[in-house]
Design an enzyme around this catalytic site. Structure first.
Site, PDB file in Angstrom:
ATOM      1  N   LYS A  53       0.834  -1.113  -0.017  1.00 26.02           N
ATOM      2  CA  LYS A  53      -0.118   0.103   0.128  1.00 26.02           C
ATOM      3  C   LYS A  53       0.846   1.307   0.159  1.00 26.02           C
ATOM      4  O   LYS A  53       0.359   2.299   0.421  1.00 26.02           O
ATOM      5  CB  LYS A  53      -1.008  -0.045   1.341  1.00 26.02           C
ATOM      6  CG  LYS A  53      -1.709  -1.208   1.402  1.00 26.02           C
ATOM      7  CD  LYS A  53      -2.408  -1.746  -0.001  1.00 26.02           C
ATOM      8  CE  LYS A  53      -3.601  -1.005  -0.373  1.00 26.02           C
ATOM      9  NZ  LYS A  53      -3.864  -1.663  -1.913  1.00 26.02           N
ATOM     10  N   SER A  54       1.964   1.123  -0.741  1.00 24.58           N
ATOM     11  CA  SER A  54       3.045   2.404  -0.523  1.00 24.58           C
ATOM     12  C   SER A  54       3.075   3.048  -1.944  1.00 24.58           C
ATOM     13  O   SER A  54       3.704   3.944  -2.015  1.00 24.58           O
ATOM     14  CB  SER A  54       4.505   1.853  -0.296  1.00 24.58           C
ATOM     15  OG  SER A  54       4.536   1.064   1.096  1.00 24.58           O
ATOM     16  N   THR A 102       7.747  -6.282  -5.774  1.00 25.41           N
ATOM     17  CA  THR A 102       7.737  -7.278  -4.383  1.00 25.41           C
ATOM     18  C   THR A 102       7.408  -6.739  -3.087  1.00 25.41           C
ATOM     19  O   THR A 102       7.997  -5.468  -3.118  1.00 25.41           O
ATOM     20  CB  THR A 102       8.854  -8.155  -4.300  1.00 25.41           C
ATOM     21  OG1 THR A 102       8.795  -9.077  -3.342  1.00 25.41           O
ATOM     22  CG2 THR A 102      10.160  -7.211  -4.126  1.00 25.41           C
ATOM     23  N   HIS A 103       6.807  -7.453  -2.226  1.00 21.69           N
ATOM     24  CA  HIS A 103       6.647  -6.759  -1.105  1.00 21.69           C
ATOM     25  C   HIS A 103       7.780  -7.542  -0.160  1.00 21.69           C
ATOM     26  O   HIS A 103       7.529  -7.454   1.192  1.00 21.69           O
ATOM     27  CB  HIS A 103       5.140  -7.076  -0.464  1.00 21.69           C
ATOM     28  CG  HIS A 103       4.013  -6.041  -1.394  1.00 21.69           C
ATOM     29  ND1 HIS A 103       4.526  -5.056  -1.768  1.00 21.69           N
ATOM     30  CD2 HIS A 103       3.101  -6.317  -1.531  1.00 21.69           C
ATOM     31  CE1 HIS A 103       3.392  -4.627  -2.638  1.00 21.69           C
ATOM     32  NE2 HIS A 103       2.425  -5.393  -2.323  1.00 21.69           N
ATOM     33  N   TYR A 198       6.634   8.158  -1.524  1.00 27.51           N
ATOM     34  CA  TYR A 198       5.252   8.414  -1.916  1.00 27.51           C
ATOM     35  C   TYR A 198       5.040   9.853  -2.084  1.00 27.51           C
ATOM     36  O   TYR A 198       4.530  10.394  -2.896  1.00 27.51           O
ATOM     37  CB  TYR A 198       4.073   7.324  -1.107  1.00 27.51           C
ATOM     38  CG  TYR A 198       2.715   7.804  -1.501  1.00 27.51           C
ATOM     39  CD1 TYR A 198       2.185   6.602  -2.598  1.00 27.51           C
ATOM     40  CD2 TYR A 198       1.955   8.648  -0.982  1.00 27.51           C
ATOM     41  CE1 TYR A 198       0.733   6.969  -2.706  1.00 27.51           C
ATOM     42  CE2 TYR A 198       0.839   8.866  -1.438  1.00 27.51           C
ATOM     43  CZ  TYR A 198       0.177   7.867  -2.197  1.00 27.51           C
ATOM     44  OH  TYR A 198      -1.031   8.077  -2.653  1.00 27.51           O
ATOM     45  N   SER A 233      -1.100  10.020 -13.217  1.00 28.45           N
ATOM     46  CA  SER A 233      -2.163  10.755 -12.104  1.00 28.45           C
ATOM     47  C   SER A 233      -3.024   9.889 -11.856  1.00 28.45           C
ATOM     48  O   SER A 233      -3.291   8.962 -12.329  1.00 28.45           O
ATOM     49  CB  SER A 233      -2.743  12.018 -12.725  1.00 28.45           C
ATOM     50  OG  SER A 233      -3.602  11.648 -13.649  1.00 28.45           O
ATOM     51  N   PHE A 234      -3.468   9.890 -10.583  1.00 26.07           N
ATOM     52  CA  PHE A 234      -4.605   9.099  -9.986  1.00 26.07           C
ATOM     53  C   PHE A 234      -5.379   8.909 -10.675  1.00 26.07           C
ATOM     54  O   PHE A 234      -6.027   7.592 -11.109  1.00 26.07           O
ATOM     55  CB  PHE A 234      -4.725   9.531  -8.410  1.00 26.07           C
ATOM     56  CG  PHE A 234      -5.725   8.681  -7.567  1.00 26.07           C
ATOM     57  CD1 PHE A 234      -5.237   7.643  -7.137  1.00 26.07           C
ATOM     58  CD2 PHE A 234      -7.138   8.987  -7.801  1.00 26.07           C
ATOM     59  CE1 PHE A 234      -6.238   6.893  -6.436  1.00 26.07           C
ATOM     60  CE2 PHE A 234      -7.992   8.206  -7.125  1.00 26.07           C
ATOM     61  CZ  PHE A 234      -7.547   7.235  -6.523  1.00 26.07           C
ATOM     62  N   GLY A 264      -5.785   7.997  -2.911  1.00 23.96           N
ATOM     63  CA  GLY A 264      -4.430   8.649  -3.674  1.00 23.96           C
ATOM     64  C   GLY A 264      -4.043   9.681  -3.031  1.00 23.96           C
ATOM     65  O   GLY A 264      -3.476  10.701  -3.461  1.00 23.96           O
TER      66      GLY A 264
HETATM   67  P1  A3P Z   1      -5.039   4.568  -0.624  1.00 21.83           P
HETATM   68  O1  A3P Z   1      -5.725   3.435  -0.211  1.00 21.83           O
HETATM   69  O2  A3P Z   1      -4.627   5.539   0.465  1.00 21.83           O
HETATM   70  O3  A3P Z   1      -5.723   5.551  -1.642  1.00 21.83           O
HETATM   71  P2  A3P Z   1      -0.442  -0.219  -3.458  1.00 21.83           P
HETATM   72  O4  A3P Z   1      -0.429   0.125  -5.258  1.00 21.83           O
HETATM   73  O5  A3P Z   1       1.089  -0.402  -3.038  1.00 21.83           O
HETATM   74  O6  A3P Z   1      -1.147  -1.180  -3.298  1.00 21.83           O
HETATM   75  O7  A3P Z   1      -0.708   1.130  -3.087  1.00 21.83           O
HETATM   76  C1  A3P Z   1      -2.092   1.725  -3.062  1.00 21.83           C
HETATM   77  C2  A3P Z   1      -2.231   2.948  -2.705  1.00 21.83           C
HETATM   78  O8  A3P Z   1      -1.744   3.905  -3.678  1.00 21.83           O
HETATM   79  C3  A3P Z   1      -3.736   3.388  -2.592  1.00 21.83           C
HETATM   80  O9  A3P Z   1      -3.759   4.390  -1.266  1.00 21.83           O
HETATM   81  C4  A3P Z   1      -3.853   4.123  -4.054  1.00 21.83           C
HETATM   82  O10 A3P Z   1      -5.053   5.005  -4.005  1.00 21.83           O
HETATM   83  C5  A3P Z   1      -2.760   4.572  -4.219  1.00 21.83           C
HETATM   84  N1  A3P Z   1      -2.375   5.061  -5.477  1.00 21.83           N
HETATM   85  C6  A3P Z   1      -2.539   4.601  -6.697  1.00 21.83           C
HETATM   86  N2  A3P Z   1      -2.269   5.183  -7.700  1.00 21.83           N
HETATM   87  C7  A3P Z   1      -2.026   6.433  -7.286  1.00 21.83           C
HETATM   88  C8  A3P Z   1      -1.327   7.621  -8.103  1.00 21.83           C
HETATM   89  N3  A3P Z   1      -1.313   7.798  -9.501  1.00 21.83           N
HETATM   90  N4  A3P Z   1      -1.229   8.764  -7.207  1.00 21.83           N
HETATM   91  C9  A3P Z   1      -1.306   8.805  -6.007  1.00 21.83           C
HETATM   92  N5  A3P Z   1      -1.877   7.313  -5.217  1.00 21.83           N
HETATM   93  C10 A3P Z   1      -1.931   6.333  -6.067  1.00 21.83           C
END
Ligand code: A3P
Length: 295
Positions: A53-54, A102-103, A198, A233-234, A264
């Site tokens: 989730k990073s 990888t995590h 991030y 972008s998100f 995001g």
């Molecule tokens: P949130 O749940 O806080 O929104 P991972 O890809 O490691 O699983 O991480 C997921 C997190 O990254 C989610 O956070 C997701 O919304 C965020 N994310 C994905 N794409 C993004 C982007 N383009 N810009 C900012 N955050 C993003």
């Protein structure tokens, strides 16, 4: 005495968990983890390493675009190149240069990695935002591999923070993960990794794209960096993943929605943590990582 894996299942993780090399893991990946130590790394592999989730999806797409030299989405979801979840045969079929992710912690990675010329990008995020993000995922997602047909986690938010701080979550032990990545240069002195935050990507994505491209030895014009930032972008990346990409590796959540792209933002943890929970988190962070909570 119950093991941490048993405690996590008792607290509401609805998955078969086991202890492996001292930590809680999904039983279904243990075989892969064992084989991974001898995985044939290629010299030109690029490895994206994150605690869950990073911002893995985000950074993975950016890295694909940097390597391709253009703002074109990869055909598949990032799960197509997930080191610990794909079989070796599947990963062998990926064309070079592979952008694997990888995590896992450094000590779990293929031994050959550290002798190779390949590149490692490590992305970190405020762990409180990671906790919220993974809680939202675990309480909404029903994996097709999950025989119980329940959400990954059906316990409480309060217990979830405890599981995170106790390092009982199957997504990996946060502190151990962070300590190992922080100390990697002491163990593999010659190996240079690229560290990315991030929060810095949120502030100035173009600058971080430029930094990653320099590390990868890719010459990109300012315009291409801008285009990659915009494509990733998100809003655009969410749309691309849900509508444009091949969906084979999209592990859907309930109702087919994609919670991988939730908000995001930075600082969403403030909407979830109580003051007491936050203080407790900071104290344990400081004790385990021997530094003040930096976010
Ligand atoms: P949130 O749940 O806080 O929104 P991972 O890809 O490691 O699983 O991480 C997921 C997190 O990254 C989610 O956070 C997701 O919304 C965020 N994310 C994905 N794409 C993004 C982007 N383009 N810009 C900012 N955050 C993003």
């Amino acid at each position: 005495m119950a093991t941490p894996a048993e405690k996590a299942m008792a607290a509401g993780i609805n998955f078969d968990l086991v202890m492996f090399e001292g930590f809680v893991h999904y039983a279904m990946i243990v075989d892969n983890l064992t084989k991974l130590k001898d995985f044939p790394i290629r010299d030109d592999d690029v490895l994206l390493c994150t605690y869950p989730k990073s911002g893995t999806h985000w950074a993975w797409e950016i890295l694909n675009m940097i390597v391709a030299g253009k703002a074109e989405y990869a055909e598949h979801w990032q799960n197509s190149a997930w080191l610990e979840y794909r079989t070796q045969e599947e990963l062998e079929k990926l064309a070079s240069p592979r952008i694997l992710h990888t995590h896992l912690r450094p000590s779990q990675l293929p031994h050959a990695l550290w002798d190779k010329q390949c590149k490692v990008i490590y992305v970190r995020r405020n762990p409180k935002d990671c906790v919220v993000s993974s809680f939202c995922q675990f309480t909404q997602q029903i994996w097709k591999e999950n025989c119980s047909k329940k959400q990954i986690y059906t316990g409480s938010w309060n217990d979830y923070i405890d599981l995170y701080l106790d390092e009982y979550l199957p997504s990996g032990p946060y502190f151990q993960h962070t300590i190992e990545w922080a100390n990697i240069s002491e163990i593999h002195e010659e190996f240079e990794i690229c560290r990315v935050q991030y929060e810095d990507m949120k502030k100035d994505c173009v600058q971080e794209i430029r930094r990653m491209a320099d590390y990868l030895g890719r010459q990109l014009s300012d315009r291409t960096c801008q285009e990659i930032s915009e494509a990733c972008s998100f809003k655009n990346l969410k749309h691309a993943n849900e509508n444009l990409k091949d969906q084979t590796y999209h592990f859907r959540w309930q109702n087919g929605s994609s919670g991988y792209f939730r908000k995001g933002t930075t600082g969403d943890w403030k909407n979830w943590f109580t003051v007491a929970q936050s203080d407790r988190f900071d104290k344990i962070y400081e004790k385990r990582l021997k530094e003040k909570f930096p976010y």
